[in-house]
Design a protein around this motif. Structure first.
Motif, PDB file in Angstrom:
ATOM      1  N   UNK A 124      65.744  61.713  31.088  1.00  0.00           N
ATOM      2  CA  UNK A 124      64.613  62.270  31.843  1.00  0.00           C
ATOM      3  C   UNK A 124      64.449  63.774  31.617  1.00  0.00           C
ATOM      4  N   UNK A 125      65.145  64.340  30.629  1.00  0.00           N
ATOM      5  CA  UNK A 125      65.105  65.786  30.423  1.00  0.00           C
ATOM      6  C   UNK A 125      63.670  66.266  30.165  1.00  0.00           C
ATOM      7  N   UNK A 126      63.329  67.414  30.737  1.00  0.00           N
ATOM      8  CA  UNK A 126      61.975  67.967  30.571  1.00  0.00           C
ATOM      9  C   UNK A 126      62.004  69.392  30.027  1.00  0.00           C
ATOM     10  N   UNK A 127      63.158  69.846  29.524  1.00  0.00           N
ATOM     11  CA  UNK A 127      63.265  71.224  29.033  1.00  0.00           C
ATOM     12  C   UNK A 127      62.209  71.512  27.965  1.00  0.00           C
ATOM     13  N   UNK A 128      61.972  70.546  27.064  1.00  0.00           N
ATOM     14  CA  UNK A 128      61.006  70.733  25.973  1.00  0.00           C
ATOM     15  C   UNK A 128      59.676  70.052  26.258  1.00  0.00           C
ATOM     16  N   UNK A 129      59.486  69.617  27.489  1.00  0.00           N
ATOM     17  CA  UNK A 129      58.238  68.970  27.860  1.00  0.00           C
ATOM     18  C   UNK A 129      58.461  67.562  28.378  1.00  0.00           C
ATOM     19  N   UNK A 130      57.460  67.031  29.070  1.00  0.00           N
ATOM     20  CA  UNK A 130      57.535  65.681  29.628  1.00  0.00           C
ATOM     21  C   UNK A 130      57.184  64.671  28.542  1.00  0.00           C
ATOM     22  N   UNK A 186      57.647  61.770  21.443  1.00  0.00           N
ATOM     23  CA  UNK A 186      59.034  61.388  21.738  1.00  0.00           C
ATOM     24  C   UNK A 186      60.074  62.215  20.993  1.00  0.00           C
ATOM     25  N   UNK A 187      59.740  62.722  19.810  1.00  0.00           N
ATOM     26  CA  UNK A 187      60.736  63.465  19.027  1.00  0.00           C
ATOM     27  C   UNK A 187      60.840  64.927  19.439  1.00  0.00           C
ATOM     28  N   UNK A 188      59.874  65.404  20.218  1.00  0.00           N
ATOM     29  CA  UNK A 188      59.872  66.816  20.605  1.00  0.00           C
ATOM     30  C   UNK A 188      59.995  67.022  22.108  1.00  0.00           C
ATOM     31  N   UNK A 189      59.932  65.955  22.889  1.00  0.00           N
ATOM     32  CA  UNK A 189      60.014  66.067  24.347  1.00  0.00           C
ATOM     33  C   UNK A 189      61.062  65.094  24.881  1.00  0.00           C
ATOM     34  N   UNK A 190      61.316  65.183  26.174  1.00  0.00           N
ATOM     35  CA  UNK A 190      62.309  64.293  26.774  1.00  0.00           C
ATOM     36  C   UNK A 190      63.672  64.509  26.155  1.00  0.00           C
ATOM     37  N   UNK A 191      64.350  63.408  25.806  1.00  0.00           N
ATOM     38  CA  UNK A 191      65.684  63.535  25.213  1.00  0.00           C
ATOM     39  C   UNK A 191      65.647  63.659  23.699  1.00  0.00           C
ATOM     40  N   UNK A 192      64.443  63.603  23.097  1.00  0.00           N
ATOM     41  CA  UNK A 192      64.307  63.797  21.661  1.00  0.00           C
ATOM     42  C   UNK A 192      64.484  62.542  20.831  1.00  0.00           C
ATOM     43  N   UNK A 193      64.722  61.393  21.467  1.00  0.00           N
ATOM     44  CA  UNK A 193      64.889  60.133  20.736  1.00  0.00           C
ATOM     45  C   UNK A 193      63.698  59.220  20.999  1.00  0.00           C
ATOM     46  N   UNK A 194      63.237  58.559  19.952  1.00  0.00           N
ATOM     47  CA  UNK A 194      62.042  57.727  20.083  1.00  0.00           C
ATOM     48  C   UNK A 194      62.346  56.267  20.412  1.00  0.00           C
ATOM     49  N   UNK A 195      63.616  55.906  20.472  1.00  0.00           N
ATOM     50  CA  UNK A 195      63.934  54.533  20.877  1.00  0.00           C
ATOM     51  C   UNK A 195      64.495  54.477  22.296  1.00  0.00           C
TER      52      UNK A 195
END
Length: 492
Positions: free
Chosen positions: A195-201, A209-218
């Motif tokens: 649920x990380x939002x440091x780089x955006x929701x 998905x690759x630039x926001x949240x946890x950075x993983x798309x799966x």
């Protein structure tokens, strides 16, 4: 009527609002790890090359457990608890191709002050016991944040500047709840919260998905799960929406989420690949087998009483029989006042440990002159900076009990006389306050003066006269409620 109807409705709305995931204070405090924005581009690149990667050989990492106990050595987790928790971690990380092992013992920290450990000072635990080149896990009775709210665990992210201070801190009752220890291991291997939002929701459609949240798309977008939005059957029951209005469909089984602890057991393929990549880079220095070397410090010497101001010789046995090679390490000798807890550092220097040698060593030490009457503990600690990886650190120190008794001294004393370098001034009286110390040459010319504060029954001070020319001098002590005293001394 309107008032009586409106009041319960407003309270219900307020309660519903407070129960939203973002307002679950206790749940949001579950983990004390916060992402710092650091991006490991090399590990990300290496992880992408591991698509559908399933390693044939597992990479092993050695884990050192440190358990905080009472001062008397009682309380705290036992080895069986630690071992069982680590086996659950191994189940969770099997697909990442890594395995964690531990030696058949735990490192004890017998210090009641740290039974409750706080997020803002947990690094103090590392000063007591830290095994380099291993994953250090500290088990405490209680873990809290700076607001005194409870935490279950903290896992440090691997960063270039913390290679010798990375650690996991976990509350004892959370260690075997099924997933918290694995969650903190995830942070140790650089995984963020889902649920990380440091780089955006992260959006539900995964377009970012690759630039926001946890950075993983799966790993699906996560609104920050909690016990109130995940049922006992591990089903998401929330209705939160992302910024586009899409309803979240999070994975309640992911280890890096805030789902119910009993529901978490999965790392996605991309998370697993990244963990393996971090293991091959940031954690490549970690050991896979238990160290066999062990430095042992011991003594049977009993010190005499009334050692104030004296230089004494202490002896101790330094056993390096199992040391693999010569090592230069730090050694400190501390004197601790058992009543006040004040610590005097008497020696702080490097020494050479010689491979295969077991010798009796001798140290000449000067007991500080200004010690008050009371009981003290003298402690010698070898390898205070944790240079060595050892089988056990519990035998790296030797201790002596020491008692200072100044009752035989009355009024004012100066010694030695004649003096070569340092003269000692002692006063035992009921006067408390500031004392002026004046130094005169043989002609009565003032050459030095000091003002010191006397607290309690005893006062001691050391004056360096090594720069004085040989000859006759006078020292005078003056205070408002103390009779003026002048002493004559000879400088050699």
């Amino acid at each position: 009527m309107n008032i009586t109807r409106t009041t319960p409705i407003n309270i219900s709305i307020l309660l519903a609002f407070l129960l939203l995931p973002g307002f679950l204070i206790a749940q949001s405090k579950e983990c004390g790890t916060e992402y710092d924005g650091y991006v490991n581009t090399e590990a990300i690149s290496n992880a992408k090359k591991m698509k559908d990667f399933r390693p044939k050989n597992k990479r092993q990492f050695l884990v050192s457990f440190h358990v905080v106990r009472n001062n008397n050595g009682f309380g705290g987790a036992n080895f069986e608890e630690c071992y069982a928790a680590l086996q659950k971690v191994n189940e969770h990380y099997a697909d990442a191709g890594i395995e964690f092992t531990t030696c058949q013992y735990v490192h004890d920290i017998n210090n009641s002050n740290y039974l409750t450990t706080y997020k803002n000072n947990y690094d103090e635990l590392l000063k007591f016991s830290y095994q380099r080149n291993t994953i250090n896990v500290y088990v405490v009775n209680l873990l809290r944040d700076s607001d005194d709210d409870p935490l279950c665990g903290i896992g440090t992210f691997p960063r270039p500047d913390n290679i010798n201070s990375r650690a996991i801190i976990i509350k004892r009752e959370c260690m075997n709840n099924g997933s918290t220890l694995s969650h903190e291991f995830g942070h140790y291997f650089d995984l963020k919260h889902t649920h990380d939002t440091y780089s955006g929701i992260e959006l539900v459609n995964r377009s970012n998905c690759s630039t926001s949240g946890d950075g993983f798309c799966d790993t699906p977008a996560d609104p920050k799960l909690s016990n109130s939005t995940v049922s006992n059957n591990c089903i998401y029951t929330g209705d939160d929406r992302d910024p586009t209005g899409a309803i979240y469909q999070p994975d309640v089984t992911n280890l890096m989420s805030y789902s119910r602890k009993e529901c978490r057991f999965v790392l996605s393929d991309q998370q697993s690949n990244y963990v393996r990549a971090i293991g091959e880079s940031e954690h490549a220095h970690l050991f896979a087998v238990c160290p066999e070397q062990d430095v042992i410090v011991s003594t049977t010497q009993i010190l005499d009483k009334n050692l104030n101001g004296q230089t004494i010789t202490i002896n101790y046995l330094l056993d390096c029989a199992t040391l693999e090679q010569d090592e230069e390490v730090n050694m400190i000798l501390m004197l601790r006042n058992n009543s006040s807890g004040y610590i005097y550092t008497l020696i702080n220097r490097n020494i050479l440990l010689r491979n295969g040698h077991s010798d009796t060593e001798y140290l000449d030490i000067a007991i500080p002159f200004n010690l008050s009457t009371g009981k003290y503990e003298l402690e010698l600690l070898v390898d205070s900076e944790f240079t060595l990886s050892e089988k056990s650190r519990s035998n790296n120190s030797a201790r002596w009990d020491l008692e200072i008794n100044n009752s035989h001294l009355n009024d004012l004393h100066i010694f030695p006389n004649p003096v070569q370098d340092k003269i000692r001034v002692f006063n035992r009286s009921y006067f408390e306050g500031f004392i002026d110390i004046l130094m005169f040459d043989a002609n009565g010319q003032l050459i030095d003066q000091f003002q010191k504060r006397k607290r309690g029954l005893e006062f001691g001070h050391i004056i360096d006269v090594s720069a004085y020319n040989p000859g006759i001098y006078f020292i005078s002590l003056q205070a408002e409620e103390m009779e003026k005293v002048i002493y004559r001394f000879v400088k050699l």
